[in-house]
Write a protein that holds these residues in place. Structure first.
Motif, PDB file in Angstrom:
ATOM      1  N   VAL A  55     -19.541  20.408  20.877  1.00 17.99           N
ATOM      2  CA  VAL A  55     -19.318  19.394  19.852  1.00 17.99           C
ATOM      3  C   VAL A  55     -20.336  19.605  18.746  1.00 17.99           C
ATOM      4  N   PRO A  56     -20.060  19.155  17.559  1.00 17.02           N
ATOM      5  CA  PRO A  56     -18.869  18.463  17.109  1.00 17.02           C
ATOM      6  C   PRO A  56     -17.687  19.421  16.936  1.00 17.02           C
ATOM      7  N   VAL A  57     -16.493  18.846  17.039  1.00 12.19           N
ATOM      8  CA  VAL A  57     -15.261  19.588  16.778  1.00 12.19           C
ATOM      9  C   VAL A  57     -14.446  18.753  15.798  1.00 12.19           C
ATOM     10  N   LEU A  58     -14.038  19.371  14.701  1.00 14.65           N
ATOM     11  CA  LEU A  58     -13.169  18.716  13.734  1.00 14.65           C
ATOM     12  C   LEU A  58     -11.753  19.179  14.002  1.00 14.65           C
ATOM     13  N   ALA A  59     -10.835  18.214  14.167  1.00 13.01           N
ATOM     14  CA  ALA A  59      -9.458  18.547  14.510  1.00 13.01           C
ATOM     15  C   ALA A  59      -8.476  17.796  13.626  1.00 13.01           C
ATOM     16  N   ALA A  60      -7.312  18.415  13.492  1.00  4.72           N
ATOM     17  CA  ALA A  60      -6.158  17.795  12.846  1.00  4.72           C
ATOM     18  C   ALA A  60      -5.075  17.786  13.909  1.00  4.72           C
ATOM     19  N   GLY A  61      -4.871  16.635  14.532  1.00  2.00           N
ATOM     20  CA  GLY A  61      -3.972  16.591  15.678  1.00  2.00           C
ATOM     21  C   GLY A  61      -4.552  17.443  16.786  1.00  2.00           C
ATOM     22  N   GLU A  62      -3.770  18.354  17.315  1.00  2.00           N
ATOM     23  CA  GLU A  62      -4.236  19.256  18.380  1.00  2.00           C
ATOM     24  C   GLU A  62      -4.892  20.527  17.836  1.00  2.00           C
ATOM     25  N   ARG A  63      -4.866  20.700  16.544  1.00  2.00           N
ATOM     26  CA  ARG A  63      -5.404  21.916  15.918  1.00  2.00           C
ATOM     27  C   ARG A  63      -6.889  21.750  15.613  1.00  2.00           C
ATOM     28  N   GLU A  64      -7.705  22.598  16.201  1.00  2.00           N
ATOM     29  CA  GLU A  64      -9.138  22.582  15.925  1.00  2.00           C
ATOM     30  C   GLU A  64      -9.405  23.359  14.644  1.00  2.00           C
ATOM     31  N   LEU A  65     -10.078  22.700  13.710  1.00  2.00           N
ATOM     32  CA  LEU A  65     -10.395  23.333  12.433  1.00  2.00           C
ATOM     33  C   LEU A  65     -11.736  24.036  12.467  1.00  2.00           C
ATOM     34  N   CYS A  66     -12.715  23.425  13.137  1.00  2.00           N
ATOM     35  CA  CYS A  66     -14.029  24.049  13.256  1.00  2.00           C
ATOM     36  C   CYS A  66     -14.833  23.343  14.340  1.00  2.00           C
ATOM     37  N   ALA A  67     -15.865  24.020  14.804  1.00  2.00           N
ATOM     38  CA  ALA A  67     -16.745  23.469  15.832  1.00  2.00           C
ATOM     39  C   ALA A  67     -18.194  23.784  15.468  1.00  2.00           C
ATOM     40  N   HIS A  68     -19.072  22.913  15.885  1.00  2.00           N
ATOM     41  CA  HIS A  68     -20.527  23.021  15.700  1.00  2.00           C
ATOM     42  C   HIS A  68     -20.985  22.781  14.264  1.00  2.00           C
ATOM     43  N   ARG A  69     -20.418  23.495  13.307  1.00  2.00           N
ATOM     44  CA  ARG A  69     -20.785  23.325  11.900  1.00  2.00           C
ATOM     45  C   ARG A  69     -19.512  23.208  11.074  1.00  2.00           C
ATOM     46  N   LEU A  70     -19.595  22.451   9.996  1.00  2.00           N
ATOM     47  CA  LEU A  70     -18.442  22.262   9.130  1.00  2.00           C
ATOM     48  C   LEU A  70     -18.087  23.579   8.442  1.00  2.00           C
ATOM     49  N   ASP A  71     -16.848  23.990   8.599  1.00  2.00           N
ATOM     50  CA  ASP A  71     -16.331  25.193   7.955  1.00  2.00           C
ATOM     51  C   ASP A  71     -15.460  24.727   6.790  1.00  2.00           C
ATOM     52  N   LEU A  72     -16.050  24.712   5.601  1.00  2.00           N
ATOM     53  CA  LEU A  72     -15.337  24.224   4.421  1.00  2.00           C
ATOM     54  C   LEU A  72     -14.113  25.066   4.094  1.00  2.00           C
ATOM     55  N   GLN A  73     -14.176  26.361   4.331  1.00  2.00           N
ATOM     56  CA  GLN A  73     -13.020  27.220   4.062  1.00  2.00           C
ATOM     57  C   GLN A  73     -11.852  26.840   4.967  1.00  2.00           C
ATOM     58  N   ALA A  74     -12.129  26.597   6.241  1.00  2.00           N
ATOM     59  CA  ALA A  74     -11.067  26.209   7.176  1.00  2.00           C
ATOM     60  C   ALA A  74     -10.500  24.847   6.804  1.00  2.00           C
ATOM     61  N   LEU A  75     -11.365  23.915   6.424  1.00  2.00           N
ATOM     62  CA  LEU A  75     -10.906  22.590   6.018  1.00  2.00           C
ATOM     63  C   LEU A  75     -10.057  22.677   4.754  1.00  2.00           C
ATOM     64  N   ASP A  76     -10.532  23.401   3.755  1.00  2.00           N
ATOM     65  CA  ASP A  76      -9.774  23.554   2.504  1.00  2.00           C
ATOM     66  C   ASP A  76      -8.424  24.231   2.765  1.00  2.00           C
ATOM     67  N   ALA A  77      -8.417  25.247   3.607  1.00  2.00           N
ATOM     68  CA  ALA A  77      -7.175  25.966   3.911  1.00  2.00           C
ATOM     69  C   ALA A  77      -6.174  25.038   4.589  1.00  2.00           C
ATOM     70  N   TYR A  78      -6.648  24.239   5.525  1.00  2.00           N
ATOM     71  CA  TYR A  78      -5.763  23.291   6.199  1.00  2.00           C
ATOM     72  C   TYR A  78      -5.195  22.272   5.217  1.00  2.00           C
ATOM     73  N   LEU A  79      -6.050  21.690   4.391  1.00  2.00           N
ATOM     74  CA  LEU A  79      -5.596  20.688   3.430  1.00  2.00           C
ATOM     75  C   LEU A  79      -4.587  21.286   2.445  1.00  2.00           C
ATOM     76  N   ALA A  80      -4.814  22.512   1.992  1.00  2.00           N
ATOM     77  CA  ALA A  80      -3.882  23.185   1.083  1.00  2.00           C
ATOM     78  C   ALA A  80      -2.549  23.455   1.776  1.00  2.00           C
ATOM     79  N   GLU A  81      -2.622  23.815   3.034  1.00  2.00           N
ATOM     80  CA  GLU A  81      -1.423  24.149   3.813  1.00  2.00           C
ATOM     81  C   GLU A  81      -0.491  22.952   3.994  1.00  2.00           C
ATOM     82  N   ILE A  82      -1.052  21.779   4.200  1.00  2.00           N
ATOM     83  CA  ILE A  82      -0.197  20.628   4.501  1.00  2.00           C
ATOM     84  C   ILE A  82       0.192  19.825   3.259  1.00  2.00           C
ATOM     85  N   ARG A  83      -0.376  20.138   2.147  1.00  2.00           N
ATOM     86  CA  ARG A  83      -0.027  19.388   0.909  1.00  2.00           C
ATOM     87  C   ARG A  83       1.166  19.987   0.232  1.00  2.00           C
TER      88      ARG A  83
END
Length: 83
Positions: A55-83
């Protein structure tokens, strides 16, 4: 205005990495249009078993976006993908 995108932060008390990620997400949430529900893994034996010390783990539903440290690229990619 669009509804904020729900994300989950799996966390635990007395975890400095968890606190760091929660603080960073709180600052980014209004800018990037998401909301974060913080879930204490120690309050649920299933989550405690699933995540253990990972931990920490940031998730969107069952999909893990990142763990331990915030991965801004993974977060941005996910947000772009679902918009």
């Amino acid at each position: 205005m669009a509804e904020p995108i729900p994300l989950t932060l799996y966390s635990r008390a007395y975890c400095h990495l968890c606190e760091d990620m929660e603080r960073a997400l709180a600052a980014l949430a209004p800018v990037l249009g998401f909301r974060v529900e913080v879930v204490d893994v120690d309050a649920d034996p299933g989550l405690e078993h699933r995540y253990g010390e990972r931990v920490p783990v940031l998730a969107a539903g069952e999909r893990e976006l990142c763990a331990h440290r915030l991965d801004l690229q993974a977060l941005d990619a996910y947000l772009a993908e679902i918009r």
